[in-house]
Design an enzyme around this catalytic site. Structure first.
Site, mmCIF file in Angstrom:
data_model
loop_
_atom_site.group_PDB
_atom_site.id
_atom_site.type_symbol
_atom_site.label_atom_id
_atom_site.label_comp_id
_atom_site.label_asym_id
_atom_site.label_seq_id
_atom_site.Cartn_x
_atom_site.Cartn_y
_atom_site.Cartn_z
ATOM 1 C CB SER A 24 1.340 6.243 4.780
ATOM 2 O OG SER A 24 2.108 7.170 5.520
ATOM 3 C CG HIS A 157 7.514 -39.815 -6.927
ATOM 4 N ND1 HIS A 157 7.610 -39.158 -8.314
ATOM 5 C CD2 HIS A 157 8.768 -40.621 -6.877
ATOM 6 C CE1 HIS A 157 8.910 -39.408 -8.723
ATOM 7 N NE2 HIS A 157 9.453 -40.105 -7.818
ATOM 8 C CB SER A 278 -17.964 -30.456 10.556
ATOM 9 O OG SER A 278 -19.068 -30.296 9.812
ATOM 10 C CE LYS A 284 -14.563 -33.320 8.088
ATOM 11 N NZ LYS A 284 -15.171 -32.596 6.736
ATOM 12 C CG ASN A 286 -12.559 -30.366 9.986
ATOM 13 O OD1 ASN A 286 -12.624 -31.535 9.522
ATOM 14 N ND2 ASN A 286 -13.559 -29.624 9.868
ATOM 15 C CD GLU A 291 -7.694 -27.811 6.406
ATOM 16 O OE1 GLU A 291 -8.467 -27.957 5.267
ATOM 17 O OE2 GLU A 291 -8.281 -28.139 7.417
ATOM 18 C CE1 TYR A 318 9.830 7.792 -0.203
ATOM 19 C CE2 TYR A 318 8.660 9.648 -1.356
ATOM 20 C CZ TYR A 318 8.581 8.580 -0.457
ATOM 21 O OH TYR A 318 7.289 8.140 0.276
ATOM 22 C CD GLN A 323 2.604 6.873 1.837
ATOM 23 O OE1 GLN A 323 3.046 8.086 2.303
ATOM 24 N NE2 GLN A 323 1.199 7.022 1.445
HETATM 25 N N1 ARG Z 1 4.771 8.209 4.198
HETATM 26 C C1 ARG Z 1 6.132 8.413 3.271
HETATM 27 C C2 ARG Z 1 6.555 6.824 3.089
HETATM 28 O O1 ARG Z 1 6.174 6.091 3.966
HETATM 29 C C3 ARG Z 1 7.086 9.078 4.001
HETATM 30 C C4 ARG Z 1 8.080 9.942 2.796
HETATM 31 C C5 ARG Z 1 7.498 10.952 2.321
HETATM 32 N N2 ARG Z 1 8.422 11.645 1.515
HETATM 33 C C6 ARG Z 1 7.765 12.618 0.719
HETATM 34 N N3 ARG Z 1 8.805 13.369 0.113
HETATM 35 N N4 ARG Z 1 6.825 12.595 0.430
HETATM 36 O O2 ARG Z 1 7.195 6.849 1.911
#
Ligand code: ARG
Length: 458
Positions: A24, A157, A278, A284, A286, A291, A318, A323
């Site tokens: 991550s 309305h 445009s 135009k 816009n 938007e 957990y 994540q």
């Molecule tokens: N990258 C993980 C998260 O964002 C960190 C926690 C991971 N913990 C574990 N026991 N794998 O959730």
């Protein structure tokens, strides 16, 4: 791919695609400041409690500060094969200061570490969102002050209903964004508790002082149950919800800006710097920004549903599913900050075309309620008066005329109660400026609203 910290239990290396899937760091690298700040607070507490030595603590803190510095000015590159930012920082620390670095993770787990980091990160973002909301509200009140006497049609309305002032209309949005600030503040209050020291899920046998960590990180206190501390992300859902509401409010204002800048309305003209042309139609201009904000609102709703669905039915404590929280809430934060920062100057620079607003208000029997009110004030029950006014609208439409063009004799055909003063009662300015009830559209009422909002923002 460097060796995993948890490699001891395994006989084989992780498949590289799996490593990529699992990692991550591309997303959570933006929490490096919070991660390092949390680690410094943790190391200090460990030393105070005699869990690690003062010398080790000093080395760890110095090493962490150097890493922070090097990340800040781009001297240290991220290892994108690292599992996450927490593993990366710890590995880098050990690379720099050797075995002492391996003492940092005493009485801590990544589970409480990540729960802390995300709370700290979101807490800081709350402050930034609040600053941007304040700027937008101030721009809205400035424009409202300028246009506290600018008459326009008020709609229900999307049909002309009663005349209002443009200042009143803008202040309606100021009130919404004010509540948005309060929602973000409230969310921040609840999220600002430290889960650190919950460890993996059950707490620890070390004599830690969790309050010390919370205090040095400027948090309100600690989460009181270790399972809860590492398991919930309700604070991210709350912020995601607050952001979804900000975007909803922005999307309504966007929609009005889009309508108002159309040729059919032409109540406003956006500044050239805030509109686009445009590629084929030369005439135009816009309202792309409005938007896009309207369109991006869908993301904020999507992210909120992502967060809720991610947490649904997860057993304690957990789970790796969690994540996924970051990508969703970070996208909401980026989106709302971008939209808010571009919206305020778009409001400031737009031109209001007062005469078009006025002319639109002068049509459409916008004073029909005032005709009914006139009769009611002379003693007729309001329902009866309402019916007479409605009959008169039908009469005028039939004759292709409006109330203002009727003679007193014609008025009297509908009720004896009509007198010369009816013409004053249906005058557009009067109909607008006489609505001076609390929270109403009259100039002095709009002034009250502006004053109140400025007072609250102080
Ligand atoms: N990258 C993980 C998260 O964002 C960190 C926690 C991971 N913990 C574990 N026991 N794998 O959730």
């Amino acid at each position: 791919m460097s060796e995993k910290m948890w490699a001891g239990r395994f006989k084989k290396q992780l498949d590289s695609k799996v490593n990529d899937f699992n990692s991550s760091i591309r997303v959570d690298c933006r929490m490096y400041k919070q991660d390092i700040g949390g680690s410094i607070a943790h190391a200090s507490m460990l030393a105070k409690q005699g869990i690690i030595s003062e010398e080790d603590c000093e080395q760890i803190i110095r090493g962490l500060e150097e890493i922070l510095n090097d990340l800040d000015n781009g001297k240290l590159e991220l290892d994108l094969t690292a599992e996450d930012i927490h593993m990366f920082v710890e590995a880098e620390l050990t690379k720099r200061i050797g075995d002492v670095g391996k003492r940092l993770h005493t009485a801590r787990s990544r589970n409480d570490q990540v729960a802390l980091d995300i709370r700290l990160y979101l807490r800081d973002e709350c402050d930034e969102i609040i600053i941007l909301l304040k700027e937008l509200i101030l721009e809205l009140t400035k424009k409202a002050e300028e246009h506290k006497a600018t008459v326009m049609p008020g709609y229900t309305h999307l049909q002309r209903a009663q005349p209002i002032t443009f200042g009143h209309h803008l202040m309606a949005y100021a009130m919404m964004f004010l509540r948005d600030i309060q929602r973000v503040e409230d969310t921040k209050k609840r999220m600002n508790y430290s889960p650190l020291g919950s460890c993996a899920l059950a707490g620890t046998t070390y004599p830690t002082d969790r309050y010390d960590v919370a205090k040095s990180l400027n948090m309100n206190g600690i989460t009181l149950n270790s399972l809860d501390g590492v398991s919930d992300r309700d604070f991210a859902v709350e912020l995601g919800n607050a952001i979804a509401l900000i975007m909803m409010h922005l999307s309504r204002l966007s929609e009005e800006i889009i309508l108002w800048s159309s040729w059919e309305f032409k109540f406003i003209e956006l500044d050239d710097a805030y509109s686009t042309g445009s590629s084929i139609m030369p005439q135009k201009k816009n309202p792309d920004i409005a938007e896009l904000v309207r369109g991006k609102t869908g993301r904020a709703y999507g992210n909120l549903v992502t967060l809720l669905s991610m947490l649904k039915s997860l057993p304690l404590a957990y789970n790796k599913d969690m994540q996924e929280d970051k990508e969703a809430i970070f996208d909401s934060i980026d989106t709302v900050k971008l939209c808010l920062s571009i919206f305020a100057p778009m409001i400031t620079t737009m031109t209001v075309i007062k005469e078009n607003m006025y002319n639109a208000a002068a049509k459409g029997f916008i004073n029909a309620t005032d005709v009914a009110d006139y009769l009611a004030k002379k003693g007729l029950p309001f329902r009866t008066a309402y019916k007479i006014s409605g009959t008169m609208v039908a009469y005028c439409i039939d004759k292709n005329t409006v109330f203002e063009k009727l003679s007193l004799a014609e008025f009297k055909e509908f009720s004896d109660l009509f007198d010369e003063d009816i013409f004053d009662a249906i005058n557009l300015e009067r109909c607008t400026f006489a609505r001076n009830s609390q929270g109403g559209t009259a100039v002095e009422s709009v002034e009250e609203q502006i004053k109140a909002v400025k007072e609250i923002l102080k």
